[in-house]
Enzyme design. Structure first.
Site, PDB file in Angstrom:
ATOM      1  N   HIS A  52      -3.888  12.429   6.003  1.00  0.00           N
ATOM      2  CA  HIS A  52      -2.584  12.183   6.638  1.00  0.00           C
ATOM      3  C   HIS A  52      -1.534  13.077   6.009  1.00  0.00           C
ATOM      4  CE1 HIS A  52      -2.282   9.529   3.148  1.00  0.00           C
ATOM      5  NE2 HIS A  52      -1.004   9.330   3.387  1.00  0.00           N
ATOM      6  N   HIS A  54       1.379  12.848   4.335  1.00  0.00           N
ATOM      7  CA  HIS A  54       2.274  12.619   3.193  1.00  0.00           C
ATOM      8  C   HIS A  54       2.105  13.694   2.110  1.00  0.00           C
ATOM      9  CE1 HIS A  54       2.893   8.098   4.261  1.00  0.00           C
ATOM     10  NE2 HIS A  54       3.711   8.906   4.903  1.00  0.00           N
ATOM     11  N   ASP A  56       2.051  13.718  -1.080  1.00  0.00           N
ATOM     12  CA  ASP A  56       1.117  13.534  -2.201  1.00  0.00           C
ATOM     13  C   ASP A  56      -0.339  13.741  -1.769  1.00  0.00           C
ATOM     14  OD1 ASP A  56       1.489  10.979  -0.808  1.00  0.00           O
ATOM     15  OD2 ASP A  56       0.306  10.051  -2.393  1.00  0.00           O
ATOM     16  N   HIS A  57      -0.553  14.087  -0.494  1.00  0.00           N
ATOM     17  CA  HIS A  57      -1.899  14.376   0.026  1.00  0.00           C
ATOM     18  C   HIS A  57      -2.044  15.817   0.509  1.00  0.00           C
ATOM     19  CE1 HIS A  57      -3.080  10.028   0.044  1.00  0.00           C
ATOM     20  NE2 HIS A  57      -1.761   9.965  -0.105  1.00  0.00           N
ATOM     21  N   HIS A 108      -0.886   3.193   8.353  1.00  0.00           N
ATOM     22  CA  HIS A 108      -0.066   3.746   7.257  1.00  0.00           C
ATOM     23  C   HIS A 108       0.779   4.892   7.818  1.00  0.00           C
ATOM     24  CE1 HIS A 108       0.970   5.062   3.216  1.00  0.00           C
ATOM     25  NE2 HIS A 108       0.473   6.260   3.457  1.00  0.00           N
ATOM     26  N   ASP A 130      -4.912   6.628   2.454  1.00  0.00           N
ATOM     27  CA  ASP A 130      -4.042   5.493   2.117  1.00  0.00           C
ATOM     28  C   ASP A 130      -4.178   4.355   3.126  1.00  0.00           C
ATOM     29  OD1 ASP A 130      -3.131   6.984  -0.001  1.00  0.00           O
ATOM     30  OD2 ASP A 130      -1.104   7.269   0.772  1.00  0.00           O
ATOM     31  N   HIS A 168      -5.630   6.310  -4.109  1.00  0.00           N
ATOM     32  CA  HIS A 168      -4.758   5.866  -5.204  1.00  0.00           C
ATOM     33  C   HIS A 168      -5.465   4.844  -6.098  1.00  0.00           C
ATOM     34  CE1 HIS A 168      -0.842   7.609  -3.935  1.00  0.00           C
ATOM     35  NE2 HIS A 168      -1.337   7.468  -2.710  1.00  0.00           N
TER      36      HIS A 168
HETATM   37 FE    FE Z   1      -0.542   8.480  -0.878  1.00  0.00          FE
HETATM   38 ZN    ZN Z   2       0.388   8.098   2.148  1.00  0.00          ZN
END
Ligand code: FE
Ligand code: ZN
Length: 258
Positions: A52, A54, A56-57, A108, A130, A168
């Protein structure tokens, strides 16, 4: 074939698969831990799988593509750094001699996908980003509770020995919430003890497996009477036989839970 979680930021894992020559990574939010691992292991990056959009990915995607020439795969319906092989439910990815099926798991984010490999060293493998965490699920930033329930139901239907690779390390805080929902769940109490020992030794609690998650994860247990009852105690409007309402209440409760 080797499977390893590369820690990134404070609690992300960038999953790496490698065969001693070539590697795949999933959701590289940062390029540095991946470049270090490639160098240390002496392997070449063949493919990058993204679940996805985001940061942090995807934060490391451009730098890794530039440094290695790896092919990037990601969700068709999200904005991911191009060029990208766009994927949705029913599509497949072949990399490292492995075959991954793409599953749409909105909730998410609206276009979130998961990657499922049915045959990997004797047991299936799932990269779920996530969407599903050990003992929990992702926050509903873009999707509805009904979408998330549908996504979690699809994942929960995978074989029990499926190794669940979440993005995570949220397990201990998820289990604290899960115990508030189901204080009498013996499997949950036993698993908590195991995870506390792992974290005390700075070891990852992941991968989990799907049979365990079905036993301990309240977000996969919305149709269990005890879970539905607890959701109704949190929000009296919830009908216990309405799994969507139970999931929505659990998610709201978890958002407020400390
Ligand atoms: Fe994340
Ligand atoms: Zn995420």
């Amino acid at each position: 074939m080797n499977l390893l979680p590369l820690p990134a930021f404070t609690d992300n894992y960038i999953w790496m698969l490698h065969d001693g020559h070539q590697a795949i990574v999933v959701d590289p939010g940062d390029c540095a831990p991946v470049l270090q691992a490639l160098k240390r292991l002496g392997v070449q990056l063949q493919a990058i799988l993204v679940t996805h959009h985001h940061a942090d990915h995807v934060g490391g995607v451009d730098a890794l593509r530039e440094a290695t020439g790896a092919v990037v795969y990601g969700p068709a319906r999200e904005r991911i750094p191009e060029p990208l092989v766009r994927l949705a439910q029913g599509d497949t990815v072949d990399a490292l001699g492995l075959h991954f099926a793409v599953i749409d798991v909105p909730g998410h984010t609206a276009g979130h996908i998961a990657y499922y490999c049915a045959a990997f060293d004797g047991a299936p493998l799932l990269f779920c980003g996530d969407t599903l965490f050990s003992g929990g699920c992702g926050r509903l930033f873009e999707g509805t509770p009904a979408q998330m329930l549908g996504s979690l139901d699809q994942l929960a239907a995978l074989p029990g020995d499926t190794r669940v690779c979440c993005a995570h390390e949220y397990t201990l805080s998820n289990l604290k919430f899960a115990r508030a929902v189901e204080p009498g769940n013996a499997a949950l109490l036993h698993y908590t003890t195991q995870c506390e020992a792992l974290r005390a030794g700075h070891q990852p609690t992941l991968p989990s497996n799907m049979a365990l998650e079905r036993d301990i994860n309240p977000f996969l247990r919305t149709r269990q009477p005890g879970v539905a009852h607890a959701a109704q105690a949190f929000d009296a409007q919830v009908h216990q036989d309405d799994a969507v309402a139970v999931l929505a209440a659990l998610r709201q409760w978890k958002n407020e839970f400390r």
